[in-house]
Scaffold this motif. Structure first.
Motif, mmCIF file in Angstrom:
data_model
loop_
_atom_site.group_PDB
_atom_site.id
_atom_site.type_symbol
_atom_site.label_atom_id
_atom_site.label_comp_id
_atom_site.label_asym_id
_atom_site.label_seq_id
_atom_site.Cartn_x
_atom_site.Cartn_y
_atom_site.Cartn_z
ATOM 1 N N LEU A 106 -5.905 7.232 5.877
ATOM 2 C CA LEU A 106 -5.319 7.921 4.730
ATOM 3 C C LEU A 106 -5.332 9.444 4.897
ATOM 4 N N PRO A 107 -6.376 10.056 5.461
ATOM 5 C CA PRO A 107 -6.327 11.511 5.641
ATOM 6 C C PRO A 107 -5.117 11.975 6.463
ATOM 7 N N ILE A 108 -4.719 11.203 7.454
ATOM 8 C CA ILE A 108 -3.559 11.547 8.278
ATOM 9 C C ILE A 108 -2.302 11.552 7.410
ATOM 10 N N ARG A 109 -2.127 10.485 6.644
ATOM 11 C CA ARG A 109 -0.929 10.357 5.810
ATOM 12 C C ARG A 109 -0.933 11.367 4.670
ATOM 13 N N ALA A 110 -2.070 11.533 4.017
ATOM 14 C CA ALA A 110 -2.152 12.437 2.858
ATOM 15 C C ALA A 110 -1.881 13.880 3.259
ATOM 16 N N ALA A 111 -2.414 14.292 4.396
ATOM 17 C CA ALA A 111 -2.228 15.673 4.839
ATOM 18 C C ALA A 111 -0.766 15.982 5.142
ATOM 19 N N ALA A 112 0.004 14.988 5.555
ATOM 20 C CA ALA A 112 1.399 15.218 5.940
ATOM 21 C C ALA A 112 2.387 14.916 4.815
ATOM 22 N N ALA A 113 1.926 14.283 3.750
ATOM 23 C CA ALA A 113 2.831 13.818 2.699
ATOM 24 C C ALA A 113 3.207 14.928 1.729
ATOM 25 N N ASP A 114 4.446 14.854 1.242
ATOM 26 C CA ASP A 114 4.819 15.731 0.137
ATOM 27 C C ASP A 114 4.684 14.988 -1.187
ATOM 28 N N THR A 115 4.704 13.664 -1.131
ATOM 29 C CA THR A 115 4.535 12.827 -2.323
ATOM 30 C C THR A 115 3.656 11.638 -1.958
ATOM 31 N N ILE A 116 2.700 11.338 -2.818
ATOM 32 C CA ILE A 116 1.837 10.166 -2.638
ATOM 33 C C ILE A 116 1.944 9.342 -3.906
ATOM 34 N N ILE A 117 2.287 8.069 -3.735
ATOM 35 C CA ILE A 117 2.413 7.173 -4.879
ATOM 36 C C ILE A 117 1.326 6.117 -4.776
ATOM 37 N N VAL A 118 0.471 6.065 -5.785
ATOM 38 C CA VAL A 118 -0.574 5.046 -5.862
ATOM 39 C C VAL A 118 -0.091 4.017 -6.868
ATOM 40 N N VAL A 119 0.176 2.802 -6.397
ATOM 41 C CA VAL A 119 0.583 1.717 -7.284
ATOM 42 C C VAL A 119 -0.678 0.916 -7.571
ATOM 43 N N ASP A 120 -1.048 0.858 -8.849
ATOM 44 C CA ASP A 120 -2.361 0.340 -9.239
ATOM 45 C C ASP A 120 -2.249 -0.601 -10.439
ATOM 46 N N PRO A 121 -1.659 -1.789 -10.244
ATOM 47 C CA PRO A 121 -1.594 -2.720 -11.372
ATOM 48 C C PRO A 121 -2.983 -3.250 -11.717
ATOM 49 N N HIS A 122 -3.125 -3.746 -12.925
ATOM 50 C CA HIS A 122 -4.395 -4.314 -13.380
ATOM 51 C C HIS A 122 -4.797 -5.456 -12.447
ATOM 52 N N PRO A 123 -6.093 -5.608 -12.177
ATOM 53 C CA PRO A 123 -6.546 -6.677 -11.276
ATOM 54 C C PRO A 123 -6.082 -8.080 -11.693
ATOM 55 N N LEU A 124 -6.018 -8.343 -12.988
ATOM 56 C CA LEU A 124 -5.555 -9.671 -13.410
ATOM 57 C C LEU A 124 -4.088 -9.885 -13.064
ATOM 58 N N VAL A 125 -3.296 -8.833 -13.131
ATOM 59 C CA VAL A 125 -1.895 -8.922 -12.712
ATOM 60 C C VAL A 125 -1.835 -9.252 -11.224
ATOM 61 N N CYS A 126 -2.668 -8.586 -10.441
ATOM 62 C CA CYS A 126 -2.716 -8.857 -9.003
ATOM 63 C C CYS A 126 -3.113 -10.303 -8.728
ATOM 64 N N LEU A 127 -4.118 -10.786 -9.436
ATOM 65 C CA LEU A 127 -4.555 -12.170 -9.238
ATOM 66 C C LEU A 127 -3.454 -13.164 -9.607
ATOM 67 N N LEU A 128 -2.738 -12.891 -10.687
ATOM 68 C CA LEU A 128 -1.627 -13.777 -11.057
ATOM 69 C C LEU A 128 -0.543 -13.776 -9.993
ATOM 70 N N ARG A 129 -0.262 -12.622 -9.418
ATOM 71 C CA ARG A 129 0.745 -12.547 -8.349
ATOM 72 C C ARG A 129 0.275 -13.286 -7.107
ATOM 73 N N ILE A 130 -1.010 -13.190 -6.798
ATOM 74 C CA ILE A 130 -1.571 -13.933 -5.666
ATOM 75 C C ILE A 130 -1.423 -15.435 -5.916
ATOM 76 N N LEU A 131 -1.775 -15.868 -7.105
ATOM 77 C CA LEU A 131 -1.658 -17.284 -7.458
ATOM 78 C C LEU A 131 -0.203 -17.752 -7.345
ATOM 79 N N ARG A 132 0.716 -16.922 -7.848
ATOM 80 C CA ARG A 132 2.135 -17.270 -7.786
ATOM 81 C C ARG A 132 2.604 -17.418 -6.329
ATOM 82 N N ARG A 133 2.177 -16.480 -5.452
ATOM 83 C CA ARG A 133 2.537 -16.591 -4.030
ATOM 84 C C ARG A 133 1.913 -17.830 -3.405
ATOM 85 N N ARG A 134 0.680 -18.120 -3.773
ATOM 86 C CA ARG A 134 0.011 -19.307 -3.215
ATOM 87 C C ARG A 134 0.773 -20.569 -3.589
#
Length: 153
Positions: free
Chosen positions: A51-79
């Motif tokens: 990440l330090p390599i990417r962050a130092a060179a980036a002009d924009t950094i986007i952190v996508v951070d959905p709620h953990p339960l949303v992530c778990l539901l998406r994992i279940l759906r993919r499974r």
């Protein structure tokens, strides 16, 4: 981790070499440095080690951070969709207890380290922290609107 230079088709993976075999840490870091040396690039991934390599060179950094339960539901759906097999993009569904623990503890254990790293190495970057699908949609819509205005201008 995927690197998607704007002029190349999606699918240039850095983590995976032939057949999804992991590349060495040194090769991965070298590929990251080479990717960010370009004038226009998008890197999707969560490797804190590089990440330090990417962050130092980036002009924009986007952190996508959905709620953990949303992530778990998406994992279940993919499974359920792939039944633990291979996805159409040749990615294998490898959901383990370790993956589930990582998802559930990401905000408490990992995100603070990501934020610190971005603060330290991405000082000149615009940082967007998107916590919902709605926020992502708004960002995409606004980005497209600005692009279209720029094309007309």
């Amino acid at each position: 981790m995927a690197v998607l230079p704007r002029d190349d088709p999606p699918g240039c993976q850095l983590v995976a070499a032939n057949g999804w075999t992991l590349v060495s840490d040194d090769d991965f870091e070298a590929a990251q440095r080479e990717a960010v040396a370009g004038t226009a690039w998008v890197i999707d991934g969560n490797s804190l080690a590089t990440l330090p390599i990417r962050a130092a060179a980036a002009d924009t950094i986007i952190v996508v951070d959905p709620h953990p339960l949303v992530c778990l539901l998406r994992i279940l759906r993919r499974r359920l969709r792939y039944l633990g097999g291979q996805h159409s993009d040749e990615v294998f569904d490898r959901i383990t207890g370790e993956v589930l623990r990582y998802v559930m503890t990401y905000r408490a254990r990992h995100l603070p380290r990501v934020v610190r790293c971005i603060s330290e190495h991405g000082r000149d970057a615009t940082v967007l922290h998107l916590r919902s699908r709605r926020a992502v949609r708004r960002f995409v819509t606004e980005t497209r609107r600005q692009r279209d205005i720029g094309r007309r201008g």
